[in-house]
Design a protein around this motif. Structure first.
Motif, PDB file in Angstrom:
ATOM      1  N   ILE A   1     -11.362   0.987  10.450  1.00 34.77           N
ATOM      2  CA  ILE A   1     -11.715   1.601   9.177  1.00 34.77           C
ATOM      3  C   ILE A   1     -13.138   1.163   8.842  1.00 34.77           C
ATOM      4  N   ILE A   2     -13.921   2.122   8.368  1.00 35.23           N
ATOM      5  CA  ILE A   2     -15.343   1.882   8.130  1.00 35.23           C
ATOM      6  C   ILE A   2     -15.693   2.198   6.678  1.00 35.23           C
ATOM      7  N   LYS A   3     -16.947   1.960   6.325  1.00 31.83           N
ATOM      8  CA  LYS A   3     -17.424   2.188   4.967  1.00 31.83           C
ATOM      9  C   LYS A   3     -16.994   3.571   4.475  1.00 31.83           C
ATOM     10  N   GLY A   4     -16.389   3.584   3.302  1.00 34.33           N
ATOM     11  CA  GLY A   4     -15.941   4.831   2.691  1.00 34.33           C
ATOM     12  C   GLY A   4     -14.501   5.195   3.006  1.00 34.33           C
ATOM     13  N   ASP A   5     -13.895   4.534   3.998  1.00 31.39           N
ATOM     14  CA  ASP A   5     -12.508   4.840   4.367  1.00 31.39           C
ATOM     15  C   ASP A   5     -11.525   4.256   3.358  1.00 31.39           C
ATOM     16  N   LYS A   6     -10.385   4.967   3.219  1.00 33.89           N
ATOM     17  CA  LYS A   6      -9.293   4.520   2.357  1.00 33.89           C
ATOM     18  C   LYS A   6      -8.010   4.507   3.176  1.00 33.89           C
ATOM     19  N   LEU A   7      -7.427   3.332   3.331  1.00 38.37           N
ATOM     20  CA  LEU A   7      -6.150   3.168   4.015  1.00 38.37           C
ATOM     21  C   LEU A   7      -5.103   2.948   2.933  1.00 38.37           C
ATOM     22  N   GLU A   8      -4.129   3.876   2.838  1.00 41.00           N
ATOM     23  CA  GLU A   8      -3.170   3.838   1.740  1.00 41.00           C
ATOM     24  C   GLU A   8      -1.742   3.698   2.250  1.00 41.00           C
ATOM     25  N   PHE A   9      -0.936   2.984   1.467  1.00 43.69           N
ATOM     26  CA  PHE A   9       0.460   2.696   1.799  1.00 43.69           C
ATOM     27  C   PHE A   9       1.339   3.101   0.629  1.00 43.69           C
ATOM     28  N   GLU A  10       2.403   3.823   0.935  1.00 46.35           N
ATOM     29  CA  GLU A  10       3.410   4.164  -0.062  1.00 46.35           C
ATOM     30  C   GLU A  10       4.733   3.644   0.476  1.00 46.35           C
ATOM     31  N   ILE A  11       5.295   2.667  -0.220  1.00 46.94           N
ATOM     32  CA  ILE A  11       6.510   1.999   0.245  1.00 46.94           C
ATOM     33  C   ILE A  11       7.625   2.277  -0.746  1.00 46.94           C
ATOM     34  N   LYS A  12       8.742   2.806  -0.217  1.00 43.68           N
ATOM     35  CA  LYS A  12       9.902   3.131  -1.069  1.00 43.68           C
ATOM     36  C   LYS A  12      11.126   2.424  -0.542  1.00 43.68           C
TER      37      LYS A  12
END
Length: 122
Positions: free
Chosen positions: A111-122
């Motif tokens: 992941i580099i500048k500007g990237d968004k790593l998102e997690f949705e945990i249910k």
């Protein structure tokens, strides 16, 4: 330097950069948390919200690059399923619960500048 130790403790930040692992276990308002993080190759922000039994977390890279294959979080919801996205694109991931911790693993990604790593945990 001693204030940085308090910062690390408050955010519960852990890092094993050679093995591609990062973790957060906030001690202050974990249900609505946001903090900076710094690695050897990057810096950015981590945020986490818990609402209606759903835990959402986000890593945003502000500078540099970070190679990851595992993210660990405190288990703040009844965690059985995870959805991971990188800039809105799905990332195949596995969820493992251990000792009140959620470990999300995936194939190594950068992941580099500007990237968004998102997690949705249910």
């Amino acid at each position: 330097m001693s204030s940085y130790g308090a910062f690390i403790t408050a955010s519960g930040f852990t890092l094993n950069e050679p093995n591609g692992k990062i973790g957060f276990a906030p001690k202050i308002t974990p249900e609505n948390f946001r903090s900076a993080f710094i690695t050897g190759s990057s810096w950015g922000t981590f945020s986490q919200n818990v609402k209606n039994g759903q835990q959402r977390a986000r890593l945003e890279i502000e500078y540099g690059a970070l190679k990851l294959k595992e993210v660990s979080l405190d288990e703040l919801s009844d965690s059985k399923h995870v959805m991971v996205t990188l800039n809105g694109e799905k990332v195949k991931a596995k969820l493992k619960n251990k000792n009140n911790e959620v470990m999300v693993s995936f194939k190594p990604i950068s992941i580099i500048k500007g990237d968004k790593l998102e997690f949705e945990i249910k």
